[in-house]
Design a protein around this motif. Structure first.
Motif, short mmCIF file in Angstrom:
data_model
loop_
_atom_site.label_atom_id
_atom_site.label_comp_id
_atom_site.label_asym_id
_atom_site.label_seq_id
_atom_site.Cartn_x
_atom_site.Cartn_y
_atom_site.Cartn_z
N ALA A 1 1.02 -1.12 -0.13
CA ALA A 1 -0.04 0.07 -0.09
C ALA A 1 0.74 1.44 0.13
CB ALA A 1 -0.77 -0.34 1.22
N ARG A 2 1.82 1.37 0.98
CA ARG A 2 2.41 2.29 0.76
C ARG A 2 3.95 2.52 -0.67
NH1 ARG A 2 4.38 4.95 5.38
NH2 ARG A 2 2.48 4.67 6.81
N PHE A 3 3.99 1.44 -1.00
CA PHE A 3 4.32 1.28 -2.66
C PHE A 3 3.18 1.80 -3.39
CE2 PHE A 3 7.02 -2.47 -2.37
CZ PHE A 3 8.40 -1.61 -0.85
N THR A 4 2.27 2.04 -3.52
CA THR A 4 1.59 2.32 -4.13
C THR A 4 0.49 3.61 -4.02
OG1 THR A 4 -0.58 1.25 -3.51
CG2 THR A 4 1.06 -0.15 -5.29
N GLY A 5 0.94 4.00 -2.64
CA GLY A 5 -0.30 4.96 -1.79
C GLY A 5 -1.73 4.80 -1.77
N ALA A 6 -1.93 3.47 -2.04
CA ALA A 6 -3.35 3.40 -2.16
C ALA A 6 -3.61 4.64 -0.53
CB ALA A 6 -3.38 1.98 -1.33
N GLN B 1 -7.91 -1.13 -8.25
CA GLN B 1 -8.47 0.14 -8.02
C GLN B 1 -7.60 0.77 -8.07
OE1 GLN B 1 -11.68 0.91 -6.22
NE2 GLN B 1 -11.54 -1.53 -6.33
N LYS B 2 -6.41 0.36 -8.91
CA LYS B 2 -6.23 1.04 -10.14
C LYS B 2 -4.38 1.49 -8.80
CE LYS B 2 -9.20 2.70 -12.92
NZ LYS B 2 -8.28 2.23 -14.00
N TYR B 3 -4.04 0.75 -8.14
CA TYR B 3 -3.42 1.25 -7.42
C TYR B 3 -2.35 -0.16 -7.46
CZ TYR B 3 -5.66 4.29 -4.90
OH TYR B 3 -6.57 5.39 -4.99
N ASN B 4 -1.04 0.24 -8.80
CA ASN B 4 -0.90 -1.54 -9.19
C ASN B 4 0.59 -1.05 -9.26
OD1 ASN B 4 -0.04 -4.21 -10.15
ND2 ASN B 4 -0.98 -3.76 -12.42
N ALA B 5 1.63 -1.54 -8.23
CA ALA B 5 3.03 -1.79 -8.24
C ALA B 5 3.61 -2.48 -8.79
CB ALA B 5 3.67 -1.52 -6.20
N ASP B 6 3.26 -3.24 -10.19
CA ASP B 6 3.54 -4.27 -11.08
C ASP B 6 2.90 -3.77 -12.59
OD1 ASP B 6 4.15 -5.11 -9.42
OD2 ASP B 6 3.13 -7.45 -9.26
N PRO C 1 9.79 0.64 -6.86
CA PRO C 1 9.36 -0.99 -6.05
C PRO C 1 8.75 -1.89 -6.44
CG PRO C 1 9.10 1.04 -4.80
CD PRO C 1 9.53 1.36 -6.11
N ALA C 2 8.12 -2.90 -6.37
CA ALA C 2 6.95 -3.70 -7.15
C ALA C 2 6.94 -4.48 -6.47
CB ALA C 2 8.04 -4.73 -8.04
#
Length: 321
Positions: A30-35, A77-82, A196-197
């Motif tokens: 969640a932190r990586f993606t800013g969710a 929800q479009k918070y995709n680290a990959d 990050p992924a």
């Protein structure tokens, strides 16, 4: 504005935002993606809406409890680290996830929950001191039993036949897994470059507790500490993404989106939960008194007797940031 999603996870300790690897994986992703998550760090799974941790409360899909399903929901929800990974990198992710689950995770379970010295002096001690009374009397033992059953299921019948030989072999494979991760990371900031992924979230969630815990028996921990790039990797993620949760803040690093104060809001049901905790405590203590013979019911009149006040510890709702 739509209400943020709510994540319930184990509280932090050992310099980490959460001591539980599954909770830590979701928090890190969640932190990586800013969710935008409203995070409740709780000290008992009974305070989760699903009875399990982690748990994500969503507006559309209700409660989601499994870590991978939570990450999948965040991706929807479009918070995709990959999102920017190539096909080769996506294949590498699957391969390393399989390696971690097969070679490293069982040994981590054994290190924290089965190794007698580590369990008694570190793991059980932390949970017993953190979980509110009276749940701290039986929840750590119940968790220990579940982890032992999970480990026996992973390792199969061979675990009971020659436990010492199997442990030696599996610890060797876990050390090889850590060495392979170190070689794959090299001098990069993350496993696939500068961003990050999901693999980074998973690797960090497995390595950081092993690195930060003060284990009496640290045979696998010592090997991790000998791999300097993996140690720096964990420290960097803590500093960059969790400066208010255990890592040392870096000057000029902005806080991740969606975490501006929302993690410390008061639970609207706190008073009800405190009352329930008191009632459960009273029932538990009375039951123990009757079963142990401290208190008995006798016929005939009984004169008044002095009462011993009962003190209950107030449980901590959330870890303040």
């Amino acid at each position: 504005m739509a209400a943020p999603m709510e994540l319930f996870c184990w509280a932090g300790g050992w310099g980490l935002p959460s001591v539980d690897p599954d909770c830590l994986a979701v928090l890190t992703y969640a932190r990586f993606t800013g969710a935008p998550l409203k995070v409740h760090r709780v000290t008992s799974p009974w305070r989760s809406p699903s009875g399990h941790l982690p748990a994500l409360r969503t507006r559309d899909e209700g409660i989601i409890s499994k870590p991978q399903q939570i990450i999948t929901h965040l991706r929807k929800q479009k918070y995709n680290a990959d999102y920017d990974l190539s096909a080769t990198q996506s294949a590498d992710t699957l391969a390393f996830v399989s390696l971690l689950e097969e070679k490293l995770l069982p040994v981590l379970i054994h290190t924290f929950w089965v190794d007698a010295k580590n369990y008694v002096e570190h793991t059980r001690k932390w949970y017993a001191e953190t979980i509110p009374f009276p749940l701290n009397f039986f929840l750590p033992n119940a968790m220990h039993k579940r982890h032992l059953e999970r480990l026996q299921l992973i390792w199969g019948d061979d675990y009971m036949e020659d436990e010492e030989k199997l442990e030696k072999e599996l610890y060797r494979e876990a050390r090889e897994c850590l060495t392979l991760l170190s070689q794959r990371l090299g001098s990069q900031k993350f496993f696939f470059g500068d961003s990050p992924a999901s693999l980074d979230a998973l690797v960090f969630s497995r390595l950081a507790p092993l690195l930060k815990a003060k284990l009496p028996n640290g045979k696998l921990q010592q090997h991790l500490k000998s791999l300097q790039n993996l140690c720096n990797y964990c420290t960097s993620i803590l500093s960059l993404y969790f400066p208010w949760d255990g890592g040392d803040p870096l000057t000029g690093v902005p806080r991740a989106a969606g975490t501006d104060g929302s993690e410390a809001e008061e639970d609207p049901h706190k008073r009800r939960k405190q009352l329930l905790s008191v009632l459960v405590g009273l029932v538990a203590m009375l039951g123990y008194a009757f079963l142990s013979g401290i208190v008995s019911i006798q016929r005939g009149s009984v004169g008044p007797a002095g009462r011993q006040p009962i003190t209950l510890e107030e449980e901590e709702e959330e870890e303040e940031e």
